[in-house]
Design a protein around this motif. Sequence first.
Motif, short mmCIF file in Angstrom:
data_model
loop_
_atom_site.label_atom_id
_atom_site.label_comp_id
_atom_site.label_asym_id
_atom_site.label_seq_id
_atom_site.Cartn_x
_atom_site.Cartn_y
_atom_site.Cartn_z
N TYR A 110 17.81 35.07 58.84
CA TYR A 110 18.52 33.68 58.59
C TYR A 110 19.97 33.91 58.52
CZ TYR A 110 13.86 32.48 57.05
OH TYR A 110 12.47 32.49 57.04
N PRO A 111 20.63 34.20 59.49
CA PRO A 111 22.21 34.58 59.57
C PRO A 111 23.05 33.61 58.88
CG PRO A 111 21.66 33.65 61.63
CD PRO A 111 20.43 33.72 60.93
N GLU A 112 22.56 32.49 58.44
CA GLU A 112 23.68 31.54 57.65
C GLU A 112 23.53 31.61 56.12
OE1 GLU A 112 19.83 29.07 58.25
OE2 GLU A 112 20.59 30.84 59.00
N TYR A 113 22.63 32.86 55.60
CA TYR A 113 22.50 33.08 54.38
C TYR A 113 22.63 34.66 54.09
CZ TYR A 113 20.37 28.72 53.89
OH TYR A 113 20.10 27.24 53.94
N ASN A 114 22.97 35.21 52.93
CA ASN A 114 23.17 36.53 52.56
C ASN A 114 21.39 36.74 52.34
OD1 ASN A 114 25.92 36.51 52.67
ND2 ASN A 114 26.35 36.72 50.48
N SER A 115 21.46 38.25 52.19
CA SER A 115 20.32 38.77 51.85
C SER A 115 20.13 39.07 50.37
CB SER A 115 19.99 40.18 52.44
OG SER A 115 21.08 41.09 52.00
N ALA A 116 18.83 39.00 49.62
CA ALA A 116 18.92 39.23 48.05
C ALA A 116 17.56 40.18 47.92
CB ALA A 116 18.45 37.86 47.69
N GLU A 117 17.45 40.79 46.82
CA GLU A 117 16.49 41.68 46.56
C GLU A 117 16.47 41.86 44.89
OE1 GLU A 117 16.58 46.55 46.76
OE2 GLU A 117 16.13 45.46 48.77
N LEU A 118 15.16 41.70 44.65
CA LEU A 118 14.78 41.88 42.94
C LEU A 118 14.98 43.32 42.74
CD1 LEU A 118 12.24 39.30 42.32
CD2 LEU A 118 14.59 39.17 41.55
N PRO A 119 15.32 43.79 41.58
CA PRO A 119 15.09 45.46 41.35
C PRO A 119 13.54 45.58 41.39
CG PRO A 119 15.64 44.10 39.20
CD PRO A 119 15.68 43.18 40.49
N GLN A 120 13.24 47.02 41.75
CA GLN A 120 11.79 47.37 41.75
C GLN A 120 11.19 46.95 40.34
OE1 GLN A 120 10.20 51.15 43.42
NE2 GLN A 120 9.93 51.31 41.20
N LEU A 121 9.98 46.34 40.33
CA LEU A 121 9.45 46.01 39.04
C LEU A 121 8.03 46.47 39.14
CD1 LEU A 121 9.99 42.04 39.33
CD2 LEU A 121 11.35 43.67 37.84
N GLU A 122 7.49 47.02 37.86
CA GLU A 122 6.34 47.48 37.73
C GLU A 122 5.64 46.77 36.51
OE1 GLU A 122 4.21 52.01 37.17
OE2 GLU A 122 6.44 51.74 37.43
N PHE A 123 4.55 46.45 36.79
CA PHE A 123 3.60 45.52 35.79
C PHE A 123 2.23 46.20 35.86
CE2 PHE A 123 6.01 42.43 38.36
CZ PHE A 123 6.69 41.87 37.30
N TYR A 124 1.74 45.91 34.49
CA TYR A 124 0.17 46.36 34.18
C TYR A 124 -0.69 45.37 34.79
CZ TYR A 124 2.07 49.95 30.72
OH TYR A 124 2.61 50.94 30.34
N ALA A 125 -1.66 46.06 35.56
CA ALA A 125 -2.68 45.35 36.07
C ALA A 125 -3.64 44.43 35.07
CB ALA A 125 -3.62 46.09 37.05
N ASN A 126 -3.98 44.92 33.95
CA ASN A 126 -4.72 44.29 32.83
C ASN A 126 -3.65 44.19 31.59
OD1 ASN A 126 -6.58 43.67 31.17
ND2 ASN A 126 -7.54 45.63 30.84
N SER A 127 -3.10 43.14 31.75
CA SER A 127 -2.03 42.65 30.71
C SER A 127 -2.45 41.46 29.88
CB SER A 127 -0.63 42.38 31.65
OG SER A 127 0.24 42.44 30.51
N GLY A 128 -3.33 41.91 28.78
CA GLY A 128 -3.51 40.67 28.05
C GLY A 128 -2.65 40.67 26.81
N ILE A 129 -2.71 39.61 25.83
CA ILE A 129 -2.10 39.57 24.67
C ILE A 129 -3.18 39.79 23.70
CG2 ILE A 129 -0.84 37.86 23.03
CD1 ILE A 129 0.70 38.81 25.70
N ASP A 130 -2.95 40.59 22.66
CA ASP A 130 -3.74 40.70 21.66
C ASP A 130 -4.06 39.37 20.83
OD1 ASP A 130 -5.18 41.71 19.41
OD2 ASP A 130 -3.87 43.41 18.89
N PRO A 131 -4.88 39.06 20.73
CA PRO A 131 -5.32 37.60 19.92
C PRO A 131 -5.06 37.92 18.35
CG PRO A 131 -7.31 38.75 20.46
CD PRO A 131 -6.46 39.63 21.28
#
Length: 253
Positions: free
Chosen positions: A232-253
């Motif tokens: 898309y030449p009419e727009y700049n590019s954008a990129e988020l920082p590399q993120l890391e997530f836990y696959a099993n991410s629950g909240i302690d009840p």
Amino acid sequence: MFINNSIFASPGRQMVYREGNRFTPGPLERVHSGTVPETVCLTEDGVLIGCHRPGTYYWSNDLGQNWHSLDGAPSTIEVYQPWIVYLGKGKVACAGHYGADDPIKSRDQFISVHTFNVEVLQKTNRVKLWIDREYDERQKRFLNSYIISLTSNGAPLADKDITAWYVGRDQPGYDSFNSKRIEDRMKAGGKSVRVRTDSSGKAHLALPEFDGITDIHASYQLLVRFNADNKYPEYNSAELPQLEFYANSGIDP
């Protein structure tokens, strides 16, 4: 932004993101095209201007992913080991010296300065990426699915492709220290997917292969980009920082 210029074998860039007193490093990226200069400055139009020894100038409007020759700029051998500064209102100055790493008295060397004005004939629109992890209120658990938002000057961008690359922990391509180039990591492993924004500028990214994981230490790295290939030449590019997530991410009840 840090640059590795074309004097070296693998020219490219690395984005480092600041959050208060903390810094989050992005992945090392090899340049997509062009010559990466060794000294750069940024104009108020969001354009990078750079010089590569001994006096050749380039520009980039996507924060250094692609570089182009700067037509009309000086092209001499007078600014070896250059240092460039943006002076405002379109004016650029670059200082260096005539010669190279010559022995003393072998060449009549001198310090010189190039000054010139830069005119942006066609401005590209700035864009912003944002990511939100979806949450299941009933299970009190974050899901392995995400809503990616894309805007330009605050307005949503519809019908645009966004790319994402991800890799599981300790799998080929995973790098907790971001010490390897992202292109090499992508070749080594992981998966690339493409999602498209809807009328509200949002795209849904689902990674169901991580849903059945019970190990609380299991994680994956995720990199999200827009317009890295200049689709898309009419727009700049954008990129988020590399993120890391836990696959099993629950909240302690």
